[in-house]
Design an enzyme around this catalytic site. Structure first.
Site, PDB file in Angstrom:
ATOM      1  N   GLU A 122     -19.033 -55.060 -62.378  1.00  0.00           N
ATOM      2  CA  GLU A 122     -19.318 -55.516 -61.011  1.00  0.00           C
ATOM      3  C   GLU A 122     -18.324 -56.592 -60.589  1.00  0.00           C
ATOM      4  OE1 GLU A 122     -20.669 -55.331 -58.271  1.00  0.00           O
ATOM      5  OE2 GLU A 122     -22.517 -54.160 -58.342  1.00  0.00           O
ATOM      6  N   ASN A 182     -26.435 -56.000 -51.871  1.00  0.00           N
ATOM      7  CA  ASN A 182     -25.155 -55.325 -52.102  1.00  0.00           C
ATOM      8  C   ASN A 182     -24.399 -55.165 -50.788  1.00  0.00           C
ATOM      9  OD1 ASN A 182     -24.537 -54.602 -54.887  1.00  0.00           O
ATOM     10  ND2 ASN A 182     -26.418 -53.382 -54.862  1.00  0.00           N
ATOM     11  N   ASP A 233     -23.986 -49.400 -52.798  1.00  0.00           N
ATOM     12  CA  ASP A 233     -23.738 -50.524 -53.711  1.00  0.00           C
ATOM     13  C   ASP A 233     -22.688 -51.444 -53.083  1.00  0.00           C
ATOM     14  OD1 ASP A 233     -23.357 -52.138 -56.147  1.00  0.00           O
ATOM     15  OD2 ASP A 233     -24.411 -50.526 -57.161  1.00  0.00           O
TER      16      ASP A 233
END
Length: 295
Positions: free
Chosen positions: A20, A150, A201
């Protein structure tokens, strides 16, 4: 949107349980990203191909550049100053430091230097997280009762922001003050994913105002117009696609994850957790240094 996979290669073969928070620092010519669950920050110097890893004392998910010697790291207890020469961290500002059930997640720097930061429950509990804004040393709550924050990103002129609660699957947009990244007015629906496969996301906004969104669970990178219209879809050869970052003209890096995959699922998704490079016509819009305040 018909998906394509041309121009997609592996950038880093290192598998992340939860890759991430990728960000590219043009001054260092280095792409940074995190394995949240393993508390690691990876750094890949693109000209040389040299990759290094920094073990962190707790889970971390994102960073912002302060200056040539320091980075600001978003961790499960808040913001920490990382001194790049030594790798040492110093606690800076708490964010849910007294709430051990939550952790850091998505984050992005506004053109003004404001740092938007999202938290969530460690078990993704409903409404356990929030989105905060850090600006010149001050932290404030922007939106609460968020389950999985997100897709935080900003228009190049700093007048608009986007974010999503991946559980609700509704991508929101809100006008913001270009001078400090603070919201103006109420959020409005930008794009509703409804029952579509692939949760929204991480996201970025390019220099032309188009948005690039990772779709977790289906291995996709989608491009949207500033009006929310789908433009193109690019296949990523790992299903749990998490977050993109610009990595030069015509290049986008994309992190992925292998979390929650058993042995059979990992065998069926052998590149899960690796970081990819997408070559596609795009003008990058890099995060600026954070508007830092305090020692």
């Amino acid at each position: 949107m018909e998906a394509t996979q041309s121009g997609v290669t592996v950038l880093s073969e290192t598998p992340c349980r939860l890759g991430e928070g990728p960000t590219f620092d043009p001054a260092r010519q280095t792409l940074f990203w995190f394995d949240i669950l393993e508390a690691k920050r990876y750094a890949l110097h693109l000209p040389s191909g040299t990759q290094t890893v920094l073990d962190l004392p707790e889970m971390a998910s994102a960073m912002a550049v302060i200056d040539a010697e320091r980075d600001l790291i978003f961790t499960e207890t808040g913001l920490h100053i990382l001194h790049t020469a030594t790798g040492k961290t110093v606690f800076h500002r708490p964010i849910e430091a007294d709430t051990p059930a939550t952790r850091c997640n998505d984050a992005r720097v506004h053109p003004s230097g404001a740092f938007w930061l999202g938290t969530m429950g460690k078990q993704a509990e409903d409404g356990a997280g929030a989105i905060y804004r850090y600006f010149r040393g001050t932290v404030e709550v922007l939106f609460d009762r968020i389950s999985i924050p997100n897709a935080t990103c900003f228009s190049p002129d700093g007048t608009r922001a986007w974010y999503v609660d991946s559980r609700k699957r509704q991508w929101m947009t809100v006008a913001v003050d270009p001078a400090n990244g603070a919201p103006i007015g109420e959020p409005a629906l930008f794009h509703d994913f409804g029952a579509q496969k692939g949760a929204p996301d991480g996201a970025i906004c390019d220099a032309d105002g188009n948005l690039w969104l990772a779709r977790y669970g289906i291995g996709r990178l989608n491009q949207f117009s500033p009006q929310g219209n789908p433009l193109q879809s690019i296949d990523i050869p790992a299903a749990q696609t998490t977050c993109p970052a610009f990595a030069g003209d015509g290049r986008i890096a994309v992190t992925t994850a292998f979390q929650d995959l058993d042995a059979a699922a990992r065998a069926a998704d052998p590149l899960a957790g690796q970081t990819f490079l997408v070559e596609t016509p795009v003008r990058p819009n890099y995060d600026p240094p954070v508007a830092f305040g305090g020692a």
